[in-house]
Design an enzyme around this catalytic site. Sequence first.
Site, PDB file in Angstrom:
ATOM      1  N   HIS B 335      -0.330   6.261  -6.846  1.00 45.90           N
ATOM      2  CA  HIS B 335      -0.011   5.597  -5.580  1.00 45.90           C
ATOM      3  C   HIS B 335       1.219   4.703  -5.742  1.00 45.90           C
ATOM      4  CE1 HIS B 335      -2.954   6.794  -2.663  1.00 45.90           C
ATOM      5  NE2 HIS B 335      -3.931   6.642  -3.510  1.00 45.90           N
ATOM      6  N   GLY B 336       1.421   4.167  -6.931  1.00 48.21           N
ATOM      7  CA  GLY B 336       2.593   3.325  -7.160  1.00 48.21           C
ATOM      8  C   GLY B 336       2.336   2.399  -8.326  1.00 48.21           C
TER       9      GLY B 336
END
Lengths: 79, 410
Positions: B335-336
């Site tokens: 997701h990051g």
Amino acid sequence: MTTKETVLDILESITGSDEVKEVLDMDLYDEGILDSLGTVQLLVELENQLDVTVPVSEFDRSDWGTPQQIIDQVVSLQG
Amino acid sequence: MSQWLSAFPFLTPYEKPFYFVILGILLLPSIFASLKGKRLGGYQAFLTLFFLWMSFGGPHRQQGFALIAYVVWQLLIAASYVRYRQTANRGSWFYLSIFLSLLPMILIKVLPLYTETQPLLYFLGYSYLTFKSVQVIMEIRDGLIKELRLRDYIQFLIFFPTISSGPIDRFRRFTAELHQPPSSEKYVELLGKGIHYIIIGCLYKFIIGYVLGSQLLPIIQDKAVNQGFLFLGSLGYMYTYSFYLFFDFAGYSLFAVGVSYLLGHETPINFNKPFISANIKEFWNRWHMSLSFWFRDYVYMRLMFTLIKKKVFKSRIVASNVGYFALFLIMGVWHGLTWYYIVYGLFHASLICLTDAWIRFKKKHKEKIPSNMATKGLSIFLTFHAVCFSLLIFSGYFDTLLKLFFTYNI
């Protein structure tokens, strides 16, 4: 022991339920009897006991969902 | 010509209702052919190029070049690996291919930590294309993909309805449909469903999602952060954000699936009433399904297979818990590279391990634990709140709070 008996024994020992031997068309995933972990155990045991190799990505729940389907799949892979 | 070009509406997929107008008109020839049980391969290829140009041309042309480079890169890796795999099957070449396939995504995620600007490699949807590319390498390894027709692979990668955010399709499923279009009876059904999905998607994304996300959320955040209603405000933010995220993403997914259906492709659905789940495992079978199934099949189960076969851990329970932490940690990082995405992943891994422990306990003490409407209701209530709390972590709300806290106190 036949393939059928071996598969059912494996299923029984993984799921801890003897129902899998009686109701062969029961959907193991819908009933919550088999999950991802159980599936992996099943695949490992199939390889150890029956020398049938099923890649994880080959495993499709709609083709391997009931005890009978699993038996049929294993038999066809052995053939 | 240049004047016409400058007026051309460059839009990201499903960005505005106008995107659907163009889509509706240009899809017609394909729909008529599909109603006769045929697939206009050439015309559908034109549609893909047209809509990709619309989203990756003009002001976004840098991303367009990055997309082309990405596809060429993945083609080279997959084509080399499939050729190698026809004669040999060493693990090292498999892992090298996986690494090379992941490399663009790794660079896109890591480079911004060192530079201010967006990496040249970036394009919208790169992480979703990575899921598709890696999947193909894994299935080549398993011997399920023996030959790779490059045309099929390109079409699979850049299928425009799902390019920006999925759902993540499967290569063998997609190509089977490519060569065997749905019968006309089947297509009538798909057409009906597809139109229905697009209409529901509009309601979800453009109306409910918009009101929740763009209108309500800022007001609630302001109340919570600036006006002293910290607890109630945060609670309100948690519910509103959770529903916003669901309606926004489920709406988008309905567009993607609906448009796929119109093109005669049964792209898998992504959401199935996630908030009525009675436990976290059920939640992941209903929420962002194509992503969680991808992680289940290509990360968790593969890892478990190795761990169990090689008996790395004595206890299968330990092995399973290790597998869950690996899965959700990777999902968080995907997701990051931000602390709250990683905490979100670890939170879900913990919840799943606890759920498994509870299920084992319940199996042992079947007679003593009541199971009725009330316990089912309680399970749904608890699951819903655990999920909403995880989404609050995911939203970055705590990051905002922490930053505010530190700026006031310094």
